[in-house]
Design a protein around this motif. Structure first.
Motif, PDB file in Angstrom:
ATOM      1  N   ALA A   1      53.021 -22.305 -21.516  1.00 56.83           N
ATOM      2  CA  ALA A   1      52.402 -21.657 -20.270  1.00 56.83           C
ATOM      3  C   ALA A   1      53.260 -20.347 -19.621  1.00 56.83           C
ATOM      4  O   ALA A   1      52.465 -19.422 -19.442  1.00 56.83           O
ATOM      5  CB  ALA A   1      52.851 -22.823 -18.973  1.00 56.83           C
ATOM      6  N   VAL A   2      54.505 -20.384 -20.037  1.00 63.81           N
ATOM      7  CA  VAL A   2      55.265 -19.150 -19.766  1.00 63.81           C
ATOM      8  C   VAL A   2      54.712 -17.807 -20.713  1.00 63.81           C
ATOM      9  O   VAL A   2      54.423 -17.012 -20.039  1.00 63.81           O
ATOM     10  CB  VAL A   2      56.623 -19.128 -19.985  1.00 63.81           C
ATOM     11  N   ARG A   3      54.286 -18.218 -21.664  1.00 61.47           N
ATOM     12  CA  ARG A   3      53.955 -17.266 -22.945  1.00 61.47           C
ATOM     13  C   ARG A   3      52.484 -16.635 -22.368  1.00 61.47           C
ATOM     14  O   ARG A   3      52.113 -15.409 -22.891  1.00 61.47           O
ATOM     15  CB  ARG A   3      53.919 -17.759 -24.132  1.00 61.47           C
ATOM     16  N   GLU A   4      51.911 -17.613 -21.774  1.00 59.78           N
ATOM     17  CA  GLU A   4      50.311 -17.154 -21.490  1.00 59.78           C
ATOM     18  C   GLU A   4      50.353 -16.054 -20.430  1.00 59.78           C
ATOM     19  O   GLU A   4      49.541 -15.279 -20.380  1.00 59.78           O
ATOM     20  CB  GLU A   4      49.806 -18.410 -20.660  1.00 59.78           C
ATOM     21  N   THR A   5      51.479 -15.948 -19.593  1.00 59.21           N
ATOM     22  CA  THR A   5      51.320 -14.708 -18.580  1.00 59.21           C
ATOM     23  C   THR A   5      52.304 -13.674 -19.022  1.00 59.21           C
ATOM     24  O   THR A   5      52.169 -12.504 -18.552  1.00 59.21           O
ATOM     25  CB  THR A   5      52.264 -15.282 -17.185  1.00 59.21           C
ATOM     26  N   ASP A   6      53.096 -13.715 -19.941  1.00 59.84           N
ATOM     27  CA  ASP A   6      53.908 -12.647 -20.409  1.00 59.84           C
ATOM     28  C   ASP A   6      54.160 -12.901 -21.826  1.00 59.84           C
ATOM     29  O   ASP A   6      55.297 -13.687 -22.300  1.00 59.84           O
ATOM     30  CB  ASP A   6      55.420 -12.685 -19.684  1.00 59.84           C
TER      31      ASP A   6
ATOM     32  N   ASP B   1      52.487 -18.684   0.415  1.00 57.15           N
ATOM     33  CA  ASP B   1      51.955 -17.170  -0.199  1.00 57.15           C
ATOM     34  C   ASP B   1      50.621 -17.544  -0.728  1.00 57.15           C
ATOM     35  O   ASP B   1      50.002 -16.520  -1.385  1.00 57.15           O
ATOM     36  CB  ASP B   1      52.880 -16.958  -1.243  1.00 57.15           C
ATOM     37  N   ASN B   2      50.069 -18.501  -0.464  1.00 55.53           N
ATOM     38  CA  ASN B   2      48.495 -18.792  -0.868  1.00 55.53           C
ATOM     39  C   ASN B   2      48.410 -18.622  -2.422  1.00 55.53           C
ATOM     40  O   ASN B   2      47.447 -17.999  -2.792  1.00 55.53           O
ATOM     41  CB  ASN B   2      47.543 -17.938  -0.111  1.00 55.53           C
ATOM     42  N   ARG B   3      49.471 -18.907  -3.025  1.00 56.17           N
ATOM     43  CA  ARG B   3      49.431 -18.912  -4.541  1.00 56.17           C
ATOM     44  C   ARG B   3      48.822 -19.948  -5.360  1.00 56.17           C
ATOM     45  O   ARG B   3      49.103 -21.293  -4.895  1.00 56.17           O
ATOM     46  CB  ARG B   3      50.766 -18.684  -4.974  1.00 56.17           C
ATOM     47  N   ASP B   4      48.005 -20.045  -6.380  1.00 55.32           N
ATOM     48  CA  ASP B   4      47.321 -20.932  -7.152  1.00 55.32           C
ATOM     49  C   ASP B   4      47.636 -20.507  -8.612  1.00 55.32           C
ATOM     50  O   ASP B   4      47.378 -19.841  -9.159  1.00 55.32           O
ATOM     51  CB  ASP B   4      45.750 -20.953  -6.878  1.00 55.32           C
ATOM     52  N   LEU B   5      48.619 -21.480  -9.009  1.00 57.26           N
ATOM     53  CA  LEU B   5      49.073 -20.921 -10.190  1.00 57.26           C
ATOM     54  C   LEU B   5      47.941 -21.434 -11.544  1.00 57.26           C
ATOM     55  O   LEU B   5      48.241 -20.821 -12.725  1.00 57.26           O
ATOM     56  CB  LEU B   5      50.456 -21.799 -10.685  1.00 57.26           C
ATOM     57  N   GLU B   6      47.162 -22.227 -11.241  1.00 57.29           N
ATOM     58  CA  GLU B   6      46.125 -22.494 -12.124  1.00 57.29           C
ATOM     59  C   GLU B   6      45.355 -21.150 -12.361  1.00 57.29           C
ATOM     60  O   GLU B   6      45.018 -20.807 -13.321  1.00 57.29           O
ATOM     61  CB  GLU B   6      45.139 -23.745 -11.520  1.00 57.29           C
ATOM     62  N   ASP B   7      45.115 -20.099 -11.423  1.00 54.76           N
ATOM     63  CA  ASP B   7      44.631 -18.933 -11.477  1.00 54.76           C
ATOM     64  C   ASP B   7      45.519 -18.089 -12.215  1.00 54.76           C
ATOM     65  O   ASP B   7      45.144 -16.970 -13.021  1.00 54.76           O
ATOM     66  CB  ASP B   7      44.039 -18.244 -10.185  1.00 54.76           C
ATOM     67  N   GLU B   8      46.860 -17.949 -11.865  1.00 52.66           N
ATOM     68  CA  GLU B   8      47.876 -17.154 -12.657  1.00 52.66           C
ATOM     69  C   GLU B   8      48.186 -17.281 -13.931  1.00 52.66           C
ATOM     70  O   GLU B   8      48.378 -16.387 -14.787  1.00 52.66           O
ATOM     71  CB  GLU B   8      49.030 -17.207 -11.666  1.00 52.66           C
ATOM     72  N   ILE B   9      47.984 -18.675 -14.454  1.00 55.41           N
ATOM     73  CA  ILE B   9      48.343 -18.999 -15.747  1.00 55.41           C
ATOM     74  C   ILE B   9      46.767 -19.592 -16.348  1.00 55.41           C
ATOM     75  O   ILE B   9      46.738 -20.846 -16.176  1.00 55.41           O
ATOM     76  CB  ILE B   9      49.272 -20.224 -15.750  1.00 55.41           C
ATOM     77  N   PRO B  10      45.950 -18.807 -16.696  1.00 52.07           N
ATOM     78  CA  PRO B  10      44.720 -19.294 -17.216  1.00 52.07           C
ATOM     79  C   PRO B  10      44.795 -19.985 -18.738  1.00 52.07           C
ATOM     80  O   PRO B  10      44.271 -19.600 -19.616  1.00 52.07           O
ATOM     81  CB  PRO B  10      43.940 -17.797 -17.440  1.00 52.07           C
ATOM     82  N   HIS B  11      45.270 -21.277 -18.765  1.00 48.01           N
ATOM     83  CA  HIS B  11      45.606 -21.892 -20.033  1.00 48.01           C
ATOM     84  C   HIS B  11      44.949 -23.275 -19.604  1.00 48.01           C
ATOM     85  O   HIS B  11      45.598 -24.091 -19.052  1.00 48.01           O
ATOM     86  CB  HIS B  11      47.048 -22.062 -20.237  1.00 48.01           C
ATOM     87  N   SER B  12      43.838 -23.578 -19.764  1.00 46.71           N
ATOM     88  CA  SER B  12      43.144 -24.599 -19.483  1.00 46.71           C
ATOM     89  C   SER B  12      43.663 -26.076 -19.980  1.00 46.71           C
ATOM     90  O   SER B  12      43.739 -27.019 -19.302  1.00 46.71           O
ATOM     91  CB  SER B  12      41.453 -24.827 -19.680  1.00 46.71           C
ATOM     92  N   LEU B  13      44.235 -25.733 -21.189  1.00 41.18           N
ATOM     93  CA  LEU B  13      44.600 -27.132 -21.843  1.00 41.18           C
ATOM     94  C   LEU B  13      46.027 -27.640 -21.415  1.00 41.18           C
ATOM     95  O   LEU B  13      46.133 -28.826 -21.036  1.00 41.18           O
ATOM     96  CB  LEU B  13      44.737 -26.767 -23.240  1.00 41.18           C
TER      97      LEU B  13
END
Length: 426
Positions: free
Chosen positions: A41-46, A96-108
């Motif tokens: 999950a972390v690698r998916e964003t950076d 902050d109205n943050r949705d981590l599912e949108d920020e980390i697009p890794h469906s599995l």
């Protein structure tokens, strides 16, 4: 209301970016996370985050903050974030109205995580937004993390009122822990009064719940007045704290024998899980150590031997007991330094921190620069109203002799630290 020197939100905001992202994922997931799943999950964003950076961030959270714990399962590790820390971060994400599912697009990753934590997350967020109480039955899960999140929610302001759905046993455990933490941090008594008022109206017909609250209220009241109510009928205490408080009161009155008897009766209740949770109350360790050191009769008893082996009231070593034992037994000075360097160090303006300095001054081990700092802390302590703790601290400070004598007359007590201990180093 948070009782730590730094609030959870401040800690969260001060984290290194990678560690901060890890905390956010934990908080949003609302469930334990597998080491490799979290790395994906972390690698998916950076993509610049390699295993070295990832492990460094994990180690920081596990060691420096002690807010992240892991258990080994077969060939991997499963991590859980401290529930209260997690809830504070979840509230910040929602603000902050943050949705981590949108920020980390890794469906599995999210498909796997949401099977466990989504219901809990949505219920908690809905409560923050609408104050709609969740159905506890719907949040029962295999790993029981939701069962930890819901009770500790009472410590987070955004969840005020959620205690209405908690069963008495879960609620009273968290209330008692909350009282002990507030006492340890020397929060002004008026805030602890409001803490009791908030919960005492609930479960009015539950004698165990109400009796436990009364004993913990008695505990904090004893520290502010130096006095307590008459001892109830033998065996009628609901908690270990009731026995320990009676034992400490008797010790201040000079009744060492009955003090040790009540301490040991409290120890016999250690197997009752409801009241055996952290944080425990350090003043009891301190008082029990003084009681045993004060009486020749117990020098060779199994009680003293257990203490000497550093198995204190909750079967874990505590800084105050270890320090007092090491100094009175005239251990190698290096062992005293090692004890003081043990992590995590107590906050300076906490009961533990103040009593550590009190013990060091008693045995002329406190540097002059610490004396000046301690005098500032003593003024702060005097303003909060914790008179019995103040009595102990005044007793060994060279600049507060008059204050000690006045307070000793007011309370009708002398400090435990002024006792002369027999020489057991033979």
């Amino acid at each position: 209301m948070n009782t730590s020197q730094k609030s959870y939100v401040e800690i969260y905001q001060s984290l290194h970016p990678v560690a901060k992202q890890l905390v956010e994922i934990f908080a949003y997931a609302c469930c334990p996370l597998d080491y490799f799943d979290l790395y994906v999950a972390v690698r998916e964003t950076d993509r610049s985050i390699n295993s070295t950076k990832y492990n460094r961030a994990l180690n920081s959270l596990c060691q420096r903050l002690q807010a992240l714990q892991f258990t080994k399962h077969d060939f991997t590790r499963v991590y859980t974030l401290d529930p209260e820390f997690s809830l504070h971060v979840l509230v910040e994400l929602e603000k902050d109205n943050r949705d981590l599912e949108d920020e980390i697009p890794h469906s599995l990753f999210w498909n796997k995580i949401n099977r466990t934590g989504k219901n809990t997350r949505e219920a908690l967020i809905r409560y923050c937004q609408e104050k709609t109480l969740p159905d506890p039955a719907a949040l029962v899960e295999e790993n029981n993390y939701a069962g930890k999140l819901l009770p500790v929610a009472i410590h987070v302001e955004a969840f005020n009122g959620i205690e209405k759905i908690l069963p008495p046993d879960d609620l009273v455990k968290e209330v008692c822990n909350g009282v002990l933490r507030r006492v340890e941090a020397m929060i002004p008594p008026r805030f602890i009064d409001s803490w009791f008022e908030r919960f005492s109206a609930l479960h009015a017909d539950n004698s165990s719940y109400q009796g436990t609250l009364r004993e913990y209220h008695d505990l904090y009241s004893f520290l502010t007045t130096g006095h307590r109510e008459k001892l109830p009928a033998p065996g009628s205490f609901y908690t270990r704290a009731g026995y320990y408080l009676e034992a400490t009161s008797e010790l201040y009155e000079g009744d060492i024998y009955h003090s040790i008897v009540h301490f040991n009766r409290g120890i016999e209740r250690e197997s009752v899980k409801l009241y055996g949770t952290r944080p425990h109350f350090p003043l009891f360790d301190y008082a029990y150590t003084v009681a045993l050191l004060s009486d020749h009769e117990y020098a060779d008893s199994w009680h003293y031997q257990r203490l000497e082996r550093k198995r204190t009231l909750d079967r874990s070593p505590h800084l105050l007991s270890r320090l007092l034992l090491a100094i009175t037994r005239k251990d190698d000075p290096r062992s005293v330094k090692w004890i003081l360097d043990t992590k995590p160090a107590p906050e300076p303006d906490s009961i533990t921190g103040m009593l550590v300095n009190t013990i060091l001054r008693k045995y002329d081990m406190s540097p002059p620069k610490d004396m000046k700092r301690d005098k500032t802390l003593l003024k702060r302590l005097a303003g909060t109203g914790w008179k019995l703790v103040l009595l102990e601290c005044y007793a060994t400070h060279p600049d507060t002799r008059l204050e000690y004598e006045n307070l000793s007359r007011e309370l009708g007590k002398t400090a435990l630290i002024t006792r002369e201990f027999p020489n057991y180093n033979t």
